[in-house]
Design a protein around this motif. Structure first.
Motif, mmCIF file in Angstrom:
data_model
loop_
_atom_site.group_PDB
_atom_site.id
_atom_site.type_symbol
_atom_site.label_atom_id
_atom_site.label_comp_id
_atom_site.label_asym_id
_atom_site.label_seq_id
_atom_site.Cartn_x
_atom_site.Cartn_y
_atom_site.Cartn_z
ATOM 1 N N PRO A 1 1.359 -5.549 3.702
ATOM 2 C CA PRO A 1 0.808 -6.680 4.457
ATOM 3 C C PRO A 1 1.088 -8.035 3.809
ATOM 4 C CG PRO A 1 -0.948 -5.408 3.428
ATOM 5 C CD PRO A 1 0.309 -4.623 3.237
ATOM 6 N N PRO B 1 -1.969 -13.651 13.597
ATOM 7 C CA PRO B 1 -2.545 -12.631 14.460
ATOM 8 C C PRO B 1 -3.256 -11.568 13.633
ATOM 9 C CG PRO B 1 -0.156 -12.397 14.348
ATOM 10 C CD PRO B 1 -0.504 -13.651 13.620
ATOM 11 N N SER B 2 -4.112 -10.829 14.292
ATOM 12 C CA SER B 2 -4.851 -9.779 13.624
ATOM 13 C C SER B 2 -3.874 -8.767 13.009
ATOM 14 C CB SER B 2 -5.768 -9.185 14.685
ATOM 15 O OG SER B 2 -6.160 -7.950 14.317
ATOM 16 N N TYR C 1 0.843 -1.208 0.000
ATOM 17 C CA TYR C 1 0.000 0.000 0.000
ATOM 18 C C TYR C 1 0.868 1.244 0.000
ATOM 19 C CZ TYR C 1 -4.047 -2.942 0.988
ATOM 20 O OH TYR C 1 -5.034 -3.875 0.913
ATOM 21 N N ARG D 1 -8.494 -10.933 -0.382
ATOM 22 C CA ARG D 1 -9.030 -9.953 -1.344
ATOM 23 C C ARG D 1 -8.262 -9.992 -2.654
ATOM 24 N NH1 ARG D 1 -9.417 -6.444 3.124
ATOM 25 N NH2 ARG D 1 -7.678 -5.217 2.324
ATOM 26 N N THR E 1 -6.180 -9.263 3.422
ATOM 27 C CA THR E 1 -5.599 -8.685 2.213
ATOM 28 C C THR E 1 -5.322 -9.778 1.195
ATOM 29 O OG1 THR E 1 -4.569 -6.985 3.580
ATOM 30 C CG2 THR E 1 -3.716 -7.247 1.348
ATOM 31 N N GLY F 1 -2.236 -9.645 7.557
ATOM 32 C CA GLY F 1 -2.403 -9.647 6.103
ATOM 33 C C GLY F 1 -3.304 -10.739 5.556
HETATM 34 N N1 ADP Z 1 -6.192 -0.030 1.894
HETATM 35 C C1 ADP Z 1 -5.199 -0.098 2.786
HETATM 36 N N2 ADP Z 1 -4.238 0.853 2.855
HETATM 37 C C2 ADP Z 1 -3.203 0.777 3.738
HETATM 38 N N3 ADP Z 1 -3.045 -0.241 4.606
HETATM 39 C C3 ADP Z 1 -3.953 -1.222 4.592
HETATM 40 C C4 ADP Z 1 -5.075 -1.231 3.693
HETATM 41 N N4 ADP Z 1 -5.786 -2.352 3.905
HETATM 42 C C5 ADP Z 1 -5.153 -3.024 4.905
HETATM 43 N N5 ADP Z 1 -4.054 -2.352 5.304
HETATM 44 C C6 ADP Z 1 -3.115 -2.771 6.376
HETATM 45 O O1 ADP Z 1 -2.627 -4.061 6.062
HETATM 46 C C7 ADP Z 1 -2.427 -4.809 7.245
HETATM 47 C C8 ADP Z 1 -3.095 -6.155 7.126
HETATM 48 O O2 ADP Z 1 -4.478 -6.004 7.158
HETATM 49 P P1 ADP Z 1 -5.470 -7.257 7.022
HETATM 50 O O3 ADP Z 1 -5.126 -8.016 5.788
HETATM 51 O O4 ADP Z 1 -6.857 -6.751 7.151
HETATM 52 O O5 ADP Z 1 -5.067 -8.105 8.299
HETATM 53 P P2 ADP Z 1 -5.797 -9.374 8.960
HETATM 54 O O6 ADP Z 1 -6.950 -9.773 8.099
HETATM 55 O O7 ADP Z 1 -4.730 -10.414 9.036
HETATM 56 O O8 ADP Z 1 -6.225 -8.945 10.331
HETATM 57 C C9 ADP Z 1 -2.964 -3.977 8.387
HETATM 58 O O9 ADP Z 1 -1.870 -3.401 9.063
HETATM 59 C C10 ADP Z 1 -3.813 -2.950 7.713
HETATM 60 O O10 ADP Z 1 -3.806 -1.729 8.433
#
Ligand code: ADP
Ligand code: MG
Length: 378
Positions: A19, A38-39, A13, A48, A45, A42
């Motif tokens: 991530p 852990p939360s 990003y 998706r 992500t 990634g």
């Molecule tokens: N659109 C975005 N822009 C910037 N950072 C992002 C975006 N989407 C997710 N992140 C960051 O990517 C990391 C992983 O997020 P995510 O995949 O949702 O984690 P998980 O599902 O394992 O909890 C997090 O630190 C989140 O803040």
């Protein structure tokens, strides 16, 4: 054949928010792969990217041998189930389940037949006319699953689908999910931060951390042979004891006890010993081959106790390490404590805090890790 392949995937990003750093995974038909971590590690992500909701920065995604980078989400023939269920509030259960089929211009009678079939399988047959607001959490969750199943997709993606359910229901649905997806014979990628879900559902688990796969193995292997200190500490409850020990010659020092090291090219100054609480054995106090300690705390869990033992004569060593692992120092804290899981029996039901105890760590249950990099040494 709908094998899912991820090849050197990256999602960046910003220069600091990466991530997904470099992930390569294959999921065959009928394989249930869980992304566990852990939360914030990634997981969502990555899902998706597979679904096509976001493009990867680098790398390829292919389904059934065909590269789908650049293919729109709707054309990937993937079904995704979200934690939030994402049901349409104004539609009935039947309409919610059938909506993707309607978009594909399938005849009304066929939609009805397929929706009915899937609804019956998930115990929703009598609820087809209800609106989501009139359903319990567990029922909504089933509708979301039914909507994924009815499409007969090539790949299933599920993002923490059970985390909004209460504990009892979660256990029930978990068992059902396992059966349900066994029948589908398609690749399933399931995201969770809950290790019990990962261990019970999966044929393979990918432990994710720091944008990378830390270990990709069947659940039992992840548990019995963690590839590094992160996996060792993340999988298992209560957590594995991870002790930083000083080495002298070919031995690690724990209190006044010496433990033989595994075969290593050179003996490092320090090493990490991992031992699961259930692998430590309490023994008689006159056993001269055992390690001595004192009970510091007892936590009662019903049929078993978690007993924290302060190891006699030992100091707990801690590491101070920056993220890049450049600066590194070791310092001593209070006494080392080890957690032991003790099944309650006539021999030990009278154990009390403050009691002197002796215990044995079976060598075949020892996990050794590099103190700086965390990789497994045995
Ligand atoms: N659109 C975005 N822009 C910037 N950072 C992002 C975006 N989407 C997710 N992140 C960051 O990517 C990391 C992983 O997020 P995510 O995949 O949702 O984690 P998980 O599902 O394992 O909890 C997090 O630190 C989140 O803040
Ligand atoms: Mg997530």
């Amino acid at each position: 054949m709908a094998k899912l392949q991820l090849n050197s995937l990256q999602k960046k990003y910003t220069p600091k928010a990466i991530p997904v750093k470099d992930i390569t995974i294959e999921v065959e038909d009928g394989e249930f792969l869980t992304l566990l971590g852990p939360s914030g590690c990634g997981k969502s992500t990555l899902l998706r990217l597979i679904a096509g909701l976001e493009p990867p920065t680098k790398g390829q995604i292919s389904i059934g041998g065909k590269n789908v980078n650049g293919v729109a989400p709707g054309d990937r023939n993937i079904a995704m189930v979200f934690q939030s269920y994402a049901l349409y509030p104004h539609m009935s259960v039947a309409e919610n389940i059938g909506t993707a089929l309607k978009l594909r211009k399938i005849s009304k009678s066929e939609i009805e037949a397929r929706v009915g079939q899937v609804a019956d399988k998930l115990g929703l047959g009598s609820l087809l006319d209800r609106k989501p607001s009139k359903l319990s959490g567990g029922q909504r969750q089933r509708v979301a699953l039914a909507r994924a199943l009815v499409r007969n997709p090539e790949v299933f993606l599920l993002d923490e689908p059970l985390s909004n359910l209460d504990a009892l229901l979660r256990e029930q649905v978990r068992a059902e999910l396992k059966q349900l997806f066994k029948q589908q014979n398609k690749p399933v990628v399931y995201v969770t931060h809950d290790q019990t879900e990962a261990m019970t559902l999966s044929s393979k688990v990918a432990v994710l951390y720091d944008g990378l796969v830390q270990q990709l193995d069947p659940p039992s292997r992840i548990y019995t042979h963690p590839a590094n200190e992160f996996v060792a500490g993340f999988v298992g409850s209560p957590q594995m004891n991870l002790l930083v020990l000083k080495c002298e010659e070919k031995q690690a020092i724990l209190g006044d006890f010496k433990i033989s090291l595994p075969k290593l090219p050179t003996v490092p100054p320090h090493i990490v010993l991992g031992i699961r609480p259930e692998d430590i054995r309490l023994v008689e106090l006159d056993n001269s081959d055992a390690i001595s300690g004192q009970i510091y705390l007892i936590e009662e869990l019903g049929k078993e106790n978690l007993v924290s033992i302060q190891v006699e004569g030992s100091q707990l060593l801690q590491r101070k390490q920056d993220k890049k692992r450049e600066k590194f120092e070791i310092f001593a804290l209070e006494n080392t404590k080890i957690v032991v899981r003790v099944l309650i029996s006539d021999d030990n039901k009278s154990l009390q805090e403050g009691d002197a105890v002796k215990f044995i760590i079976p060598p075949e249950k020892m996990h050794w890790f590099d103190v700086k990099e965390g990789y497994r040494l045995n």
